[in-house]
Design an enzyme around this catalytic site. Structure first.
Site, mmCIF file in Angstrom:
data_model
loop_
_atom_site.group_PDB
_atom_site.id
_atom_site.type_symbol
_atom_site.label_atom_id
_atom_site.label_comp_id
_atom_site.label_asym_id
_atom_site.label_seq_id
_atom_site.Cartn_x
_atom_site.Cartn_y
_atom_site.Cartn_z
ATOM 1 N N GLU A 176 47.235 24.822 13.116
ATOM 2 C CA GLU A 176 47.963 25.399 11.986
ATOM 3 C C GLU A 176 49.336 25.131 12.404
ATOM 4 O O GLU A 176 49.886 25.050 13.573
ATOM 5 C CB GLU A 176 47.865 26.751 11.935
ATOM 6 C CG GLU A 176 46.350 26.732 11.289
ATOM 7 C CD GLU A 176 45.778 28.320 10.842
ATOM 8 O OE1 GLU A 176 45.196 28.527 9.809
ATOM 9 O OE2 GLU A 176 46.348 29.198 11.563
ATOM 10 N N ASP A 191 53.480 34.291 8.816
ATOM 11 C CA ASP A 191 54.247 33.208 9.459
ATOM 12 C C ASP A 191 55.734 33.022 9.001
ATOM 13 O O ASP A 191 55.748 33.300 7.831
ATOM 14 C CB ASP A 191 53.473 31.652 9.273
ATOM 15 C CG ASP A 191 52.189 31.873 9.121
ATOM 16 O OD1 ASP A 191 51.637 32.749 9.737
ATOM 17 O OD2 ASP A 191 51.532 30.975 8.540
HETATM 18 N N1 DQQ Z 1 48.982 31.371 7.468
HETATM 19 C C1 DQQ Z 1 49.118 30.543 6.363
HETATM 20 C C2 DQQ Z 1 48.586 29.132 6.318
HETATM 21 C C3 DQQ Z 1 48.836 28.906 7.749
HETATM 22 C C4 DQQ Z 1 48.169 30.272 8.475
HETATM 23 C C5 DQQ Z 1 48.412 31.161 5.131
HETATM 24 C C6 DQQ Z 1 48.785 30.445 9.905
HETATM 25 O O1 DQQ Z 1 49.371 28.070 5.900
HETATM 26 O O2 DQQ Z 1 47.805 27.900 8.349
HETATM 27 O O3 DQQ Z 1 48.879 32.672 5.131
HETATM 28 O O4 DQQ Z 1 48.854 31.742 10.066
#
Ligand code: DQQ
Length: 502
Positions: free
Chosen positions: A224, A51
């Site tokens: 998310e 992300d």
């Molecule tokens: N990736 C992160 C989280 C999120 C997820 C962890 C979404 O915070 O919810 O790497 O791709």
């Protein structure tokens, strides 16, 4: 001869690294020129990225933080990688901004400029504050960290966490300043409950709960990475709506990870959906666009809302056949709302800055077929008629090909990557993914950004977007127009784009 050429470049790299170290920021001078490495998109020099995090403009620089494993090319040891740019195109790699520490990983979140030092952490001057989820297998909490040196180093706040309900799943804080109520607003997800929870604060440290939104829209997986921002309606002076963006994994429109959004109003405490809770709006119809996040603190005179998304999918993110890195961010996209027959809808277009990478002023006009450069911006139009599919075939002479196009009845824009890679790497990867489209008069337009292993298709000026990675075993270097002369009456316009890494 070869030796003579090698030495200055080694000397130059060494010198540049020393200069980087001295300026307080370790940057890597990587060529970033591996065969599948996109040339006008951001990817980490090495190791895993997912992300985008903490996108913000501060001190004349765009900051791109990102979920990163500094130690390997699969998800793990999550930290915030960091890069900066002055034009949204050329990125400079900086050292990891926030590292996993004491068994707490740094999950996704946002960053913002604390202009008035409301937090008391900035030393009386505007500073960058990062808001992130602290992750342990038992608990997810929201935390803050501040930087008084333009994001080069961060200090985790001693009073962390700033929000802790003892929950196993509670993450991805997005924080912004809400001028009307003179406070900061945070939204974070309760992923399994399909809820976005809103909080308010005057100092970024003490937060009160304001409201919940959801369940609504698509709920086939966990929610998310939420985002919330106002957007004006194109051509309707004075009409503004809030867009609430929430990602979903799995259950996305193309399978696995996907992004949805809601259009409505926000009064500083509560988001109200303009549409029935049963309406699902997809931000992107491809299989590789997730966790999109918009930039905070763009200069008011800029007037744009710009976001980037991770071009990946949790179904196969850890297996992508690229090395020594995995993960790509989309091209930065300017956002707007457009009134369509069914209501106000999000439209996305590559930022105007991208045109500065065009190698020549005039595009190459492609009537039937042409060599395909590794990085290209291609525009074409299809007209209504007696045909079933029209568009572009990208191939490499080995039998590997990708088709990007428009199909009629029903009218759709699609990317077909079923034959894009001879050697399989994951069962969930091959496929044809498509989104709805409408005739504008008797025409539809396609703008296709191709970048070695990345395709972003913007149909009808961004009304439908399809984002997909492709991993040919040899470069896709041939372009053919499908339906040339009939469905696609005019030549396609192809702009070769130069690399931002060299
Ligand atoms: N990736 C992160 C989280 C999120 C997820 C962890 C979404 O915070 O919810 O790497 O791709």
């Amino acid at each position: 001869m070869m030796k003579g050429r090698g030495r200055p470049s080694i000397r130059f790299s060494l010198l540049a690294s020393i200069v980087g170290l001295l300026s307080g920021s370790l940057f890597l001078l990587a060529d970033q020129d591996e065969p599948l490495r996109p040339q006008f998109h951001f990817s980490p020099a090495r190791n895993f990225m997912n992300d985008p995090n903490g996108l913000a403009f501060f001190g004349g620089e765009y900051h791109l933080f990102y979920q990163h494993n500094p130690e390997g090319d699969r998800w793990g040891h999550m930290s915030w990688g960091h890069a900066v740019s002055r034009d949204l195109l050329h990125w400079r790699h900086l050292d990891v901004a926030l590292r996993e520490e004491n068994g707490i990983m740094i999950f996704s979140g946002s960053a913002l400029v604390d202009r008035e030092d409301a937090s008391g952490l900035c030393g009386g001057r505007p500073c960058l504050v990062a808001v992130y989820t602290g992750f342990t297998p038992e608990r997810q909490t929201q935390n803050i960290a501040w930087s008084r040196d333009r994001g080069r180093t961060f200090t985790k706040y001693a009073g962390n966490p700033v929000l802790d309900f003892g929950l196993k799943d509670f993450r991805d804080p997005k924080v912004f300043w809400h001028a009307e109520t003179k406070r900061f607003v945070m939204l974070a997800v309760l992923p399994d409950e399909h809820k976005v929870r809103f909080f308010g604060s005057r100092d970024l440290k003490r937060w009160e709960t304001l409201s919940d939104f959801g369940p609504a829209g698509a709920t086939g997986g966990v929610w998310e990475c939420p985002d919330l921002f106002p957007l004006p309606a194109e051509g309707e002076p004075g009409v503004t709506r809030y867009v609430l963006d929430v990602d979903l994994n799995p259950g996305g429109v193309a399978g696995g990870s996907g992004g949805q959004y809601f259009v409505g109003t926000f009064d500083g405490a509560r988001f109200t959906n303009d549409n029935p809770a049963t309406t699902t709006l997809w931000a992107d119809y491809g299989k590789d666009f997730y966790a999109s996040l918009s930039f905070s603190d763009l200069p008011p005179e800029d007037g744009r809302r710009i976001w980037m998304g991770w071009m990946g999918n949790w179904l196969y993110a850890n297996e992508e056949p690229t090395s020594p890195w995995r993960g790509l961010q989309s091209v930065p996209r300017a956002l707007a709302l457009r009134r369509l027959p069914e209501g106000l809808r999000l439209v996305q277009s590559p930022v105007a800055e991208l045109a500065s990478l065009r190698v020549k002023t005039d595009p190459t006009l492609v009537s039937r077929s042409a060599p395909l450069p590794g990085s290209a911006d291609i525009e074409l139009e299809a007209v209504r008629g007696a045909w079933s599919e029209a568009g572009l075939r990208l191939s490499n002479g080995t039998g590997e090909e990708v088709v990007v196009g428009v199909a009629q009845e029903p009218l759709r824009v699609f990317v077909d990557r079923r034959r894009s890679r001879a050697t399989a790497f994951h069962d969930e990867y091959p496929g044809r993914h498509e989104g709805p489209l409408r005739w504008r008069g008797d025409r539809v337009t396609l703008r296709v950004l191709f970048d070695r292993s990345s395709l972003e298709v913007f149909a009808n000026d961004g009304e439908t977007v399809v984002s997909e990675r492709v991993y040919p075993t040899r470069p896709l270097d041939r372009l053919e127009i499908l339906g040339a002369g009939q469905a696609v009456p005019e030549p396609a316009r192809l702009h070769e784009l130069r690399s931002v890494w060299r």
